[in-house]
Design a protein around this motif. Structure first.
Motif, PDB file in Angstrom:
ATOM      1  N   LYS A  38       1.032  -1.214  -0.040  1.00  0.00           N
ATOM      2  CA  LYS A  38       0.168   0.133   0.056  1.00  0.00           C
ATOM      3  C   LYS A  38       0.900   1.144   0.082  1.00  0.00           C
ATOM      4  O   LYS A  38       1.774   1.371   0.864  1.00  0.00           O
ATOM      5  CB  LYS A  38      -1.012   0.156   1.451  1.00  0.00           C
ATOM      6  CG  LYS A  38      -1.773   1.369   1.274  1.00  0.00           C
ATOM      7  CD  LYS A  38      -2.619   1.159   2.421  1.00  0.00           C
ATOM      8  CE  LYS A  38      -3.605   2.319   2.392  1.00  0.00           C
ATOM      9  NZ  LYS A  38      -4.517   2.360   3.597  1.00  0.00           N
ATOM     10  N   LYS A  57      -2.403  10.350  -3.791  1.00  0.00           N
ATOM     11  CA  LYS A  57      -3.051   9.076  -4.165  1.00  0.00           C
ATOM     12  C   LYS A  57      -2.562   7.972  -3.832  1.00  0.00           C
ATOM     13  O   LYS A  57      -1.363   7.693  -3.664  1.00  0.00           O
ATOM     14  CB  LYS A  57      -3.318   9.049  -5.886  1.00  0.00           C
ATOM     15  CG  LYS A  57      -4.107  10.012  -6.336  1.00  0.00           C
ATOM     16  CD  LYS A  57      -4.327   9.977  -7.826  1.00  0.00           C
ATOM     17  CE  LYS A  57      -5.059  10.772  -8.640  1.00  0.00           C
ATOM     18  NZ  LYS A  57      -5.390  10.618  -9.969  1.00  0.00           N
ATOM     19  N   VAL A  59      -2.397   3.546  -3.607  1.00  0.00           N
ATOM     20  CA  VAL A  59      -2.530   2.616  -4.543  1.00  0.00           C
ATOM     21  C   VAL A  59      -2.049   1.252  -3.525  1.00  0.00           C
ATOM     22  O   VAL A  59      -1.456   1.590  -2.740  1.00  0.00           O
ATOM     23  CB  VAL A  59      -1.737   2.547  -5.836  1.00  0.00           C
ATOM     24  CG1 VAL A  59      -0.109   2.780  -5.547  1.00  0.00           C
ATOM     25  CG2 VAL A  59      -2.020   1.589  -6.830  1.00  0.00           C
ATOM     26  N   ASN A  60      -2.999   0.153  -4.033  1.00  0.00           N
ATOM     27  CA  ASN A  60      -2.496  -1.133  -3.352  1.00  0.00           C
ATOM     28  C   ASN A  60      -2.321  -1.950  -4.512  1.00  0.00           C
ATOM     29  O   ASN A  60      -2.833  -2.199  -5.558  1.00  0.00           O
ATOM     30  CB  ASN A  60      -4.020  -1.770  -2.830  1.00  0.00           C
ATOM     31  CG  ASN A  60      -4.098  -0.799  -1.538  1.00  0.00           C
ATOM     32  OD1 ASN A  60      -3.672  -0.774  -0.542  1.00  0.00           O
ATOM     33  ND2 ASN A  60      -5.204   0.098  -1.626  1.00  0.00           N
ATOM     34  N   TRP A  61      -1.343  -3.075  -4.229  1.00  0.00           N
ATOM     35  CA  TRP A  61      -1.194  -3.871  -5.302  1.00  0.00           C
ATOM     36  C   TRP A  61      -0.652  -5.272  -4.598  1.00  0.00           C
ATOM     37  O   TRP A  61       0.181  -5.108  -3.448  1.00  0.00           O
ATOM     38  CB  TRP A  61      -0.278  -3.575  -6.319  1.00  0.00           C
ATOM     39  CG  TRP A  61       1.296  -3.164  -6.069  1.00  0.00           C
ATOM     40  CD1 TRP A  61       2.265  -4.203  -6.373  1.00  0.00           C
ATOM     41  CD2 TRP A  61       1.580  -2.193  -5.476  1.00  0.00           C
ATOM     42  NE1 TRP A  61       3.627  -3.366  -5.962  1.00  0.00           N
ATOM     43  CE2 TRP A  61       3.042  -2.204  -5.370  1.00  0.00           C
ATOM     44  CE3 TRP A  61       1.290  -0.720  -4.932  1.00  0.00           C
ATOM     45  CZ2 TRP A  61       4.106  -1.479  -4.714  1.00  0.00           C
ATOM     46  CZ3 TRP A  61       2.103   0.058  -4.518  1.00  0.00           C
ATOM     47  CH2 TRP A  61       3.354  -0.024  -4.497  1.00  0.00           C
ATOM     48  N   GLY A  85      -3.353  -2.784 -12.993  1.00  0.00           N
ATOM     49  CA  GLY A  85      -4.399  -2.607 -11.946  1.00  0.00           C
ATOM     50  C   GLY A  85      -4.018  -1.366 -11.275  1.00  0.00           C
ATOM     51  O   GLY A  85      -4.928  -0.588 -10.552  1.00  0.00           O
ATOM     52  N   MET A  86      -2.823  -1.014 -10.890  1.00  0.00           N
ATOM     53  CA  MET A  86      -2.335  -0.129 -10.410  1.00  0.00           C
ATOM     54  C   MET A  86      -2.598   1.455 -10.855  1.00  0.00           C
ATOM     55  O   MET A  86      -3.282   2.448 -10.632  1.00  0.00           O
ATOM     56  CB  MET A  86      -0.773  -0.157  -9.968  1.00  0.00           C
ATOM     57  CG  MET A  86      -0.142  -1.099  -9.403  1.00  0.00           C
ATOM     58  SD  MET A  86       1.499  -1.488  -9.457  1.00  0.00           S
ATOM     59  CE  MET A  86       2.230   0.041  -8.375  1.00  0.00           C
ATOM     60  N   ILE A  88      -4.879   1.765 -13.224  1.00  0.00           N
ATOM     61  CA  ILE A  88      -6.604   2.076 -13.075  1.00  0.00           C
ATOM     62  C   ILE A  88      -6.879   2.580 -11.647  1.00  0.00           C
ATOM     63  O   ILE A  88      -7.783   3.355 -11.781  1.00  0.00           O
ATOM     64  CB  ILE A  88      -7.153   0.603 -13.383  1.00  0.00           C
ATOM     65  CG1 ILE A  88      -7.178   0.186 -14.777  1.00  0.00           C
ATOM     66  CG2 ILE A  88      -8.624   0.624 -12.839  1.00  0.00           C
ATOM     67  CD1 ILE A  88      -7.469  -1.150 -15.054  1.00  0.00           C
ATOM     68  N   GLU A  89      -6.272   1.863 -10.572  1.00  0.00           N
ATOM     69  CA  GLU A  89      -6.596   2.616  -9.440  1.00  0.00           C
ATOM     70  C   GLU A  89      -6.213   3.942  -9.051  1.00  0.00           C
ATOM     71  O   GLU A  89      -6.832   4.825  -8.344  1.00  0.00           O
ATOM     72  CB  GLU A  89      -6.129   1.424  -8.033  1.00  0.00           C
ATOM     73  CG  GLU A  89      -6.211   1.963  -6.738  1.00  0.00           C
ATOM     74  CD  GLU A  89      -5.618   0.933  -5.867  1.00  0.00           C
ATOM     75  OE1 GLU A  89      -5.707   1.224  -4.524  1.00  0.00           O
ATOM     76  OE2 GLU A  89      -5.601  -0.133  -6.179  1.00  0.00           O
ATOM     77  N   LEU A  90      -5.011   4.495  -9.624  1.00  0.00           N
ATOM     78  CA  LEU A  90      -4.463   5.712  -9.743  1.00  0.00           C
ATOM     79  C   LEU A  90      -5.459   6.489 -10.549  1.00  0.00           C
ATOM     80  O   LEU A  90      -5.360   7.476 -10.474  1.00  0.00           O
ATOM     81  CB  LEU A  90      -2.927   5.702  -9.925  1.00  0.00           C
ATOM     82  CG  LEU A  90      -2.161   5.021  -8.819  1.00  0.00           C
ATOM     83  CD1 LEU A  90      -1.042   5.051  -9.474  1.00  0.00           C
ATOM     84  CD2 LEU A  90      -2.202   6.234  -7.733  1.00  0.00           C
ATOM     85  N   GLN A  94      -8.958   3.727 -17.572  1.00  0.00           N
ATOM     86  CA  GLN A  94     -10.182   3.317 -17.200  1.00  0.00           C
ATOM     87  C   GLN A  94     -10.175   1.856 -17.394  1.00  0.00           C
ATOM     88  O   GLN A  94      -9.761   1.526 -18.390  1.00  0.00           O
ATOM     89  CB  GLN A  94     -11.060   4.170 -17.882  1.00  0.00           C
ATOM     90  CG  GLN A  94     -11.226   5.391 -17.434  1.00  0.00           C
ATOM     91  CD  GLN A  94     -12.354   6.082 -18.177  1.00  0.00           C
ATOM     92  OE1 GLN A  94     -13.056   5.645 -19.105  1.00  0.00           O
ATOM     93  NE2 GLN A  94     -12.909   7.387 -17.501  1.00  0.00           N
ATOM     94  N   SER A  95     -11.060   1.132 -16.475  1.00  0.00           N
ATOM     95  CA  SER A  95     -11.174  -0.371 -16.860  1.00  0.00           C
ATOM     96  C   SER A  95     -12.284  -0.322 -17.795  1.00  0.00           C
ATOM     97  O   SER A  95     -13.091   0.502 -17.966  1.00  0.00           O
ATOM     98  CB  SER A  95     -11.690  -0.862 -15.508  1.00  0.00           C
ATOM     99  OG  SER A  95     -12.170  -2.473 -15.732  1.00  0.00           O
TER     100      SER A  95
END
Length: 99
Positions: A38, A57, A59-61, A85-86, A88-90, A94-95
């Motif tokens: 995190k 921001k 971010v988790n991964w 995924g990082m 997209i989360e940031l 966009q997904s």
């Protein structure tokens, strides 16, 4: 297995990170480690897609790291993480998945 928490500030990378080791497996000269991270960004982040303004921001991964040891030192290292995924989360990408 106990979770090992490691809190480190990477001033050169402009990121504050909490790392948790969730699994550790060793065999012969190899060690595999499953990690969760995190991080809070304090500046620009460079990915394979370029530089991104992500200050503040979070971010988790998840990551998998495999190490080859020689003479009790790390001789080689391989790391795999979900960079898309990082991004997209940031909010950089966009997904395409509709929720």
């Amino acid at each position: 297995m106990k979770t090992l928490l490691l809190v480190v500030s990477f001033f050169l990378l402009e990121i504050s990170i909490v790392q948790a080791q969730t699994e550790l497996i060793a065999e012969e000269d190899r060690v595999a480690c499953r990690l969760s991270h995190k991080a809070v960004n304090r500046g620009e982040w460079t990915s394979r897609l370029g530089k991104h303004a992500v200050t503040g921001k979070t971010v988790n991964w998840q990551a998998i790291a495999i190490f080859r040891l020689r003479d009790r030192k790390i001789a080689e290292e391989w790391v795999c993480r979900d960079e898309l995924g990082m991004l997209i989360e940031l909010g950089v990408c966009q997904s395409s998945r509709r929720i």
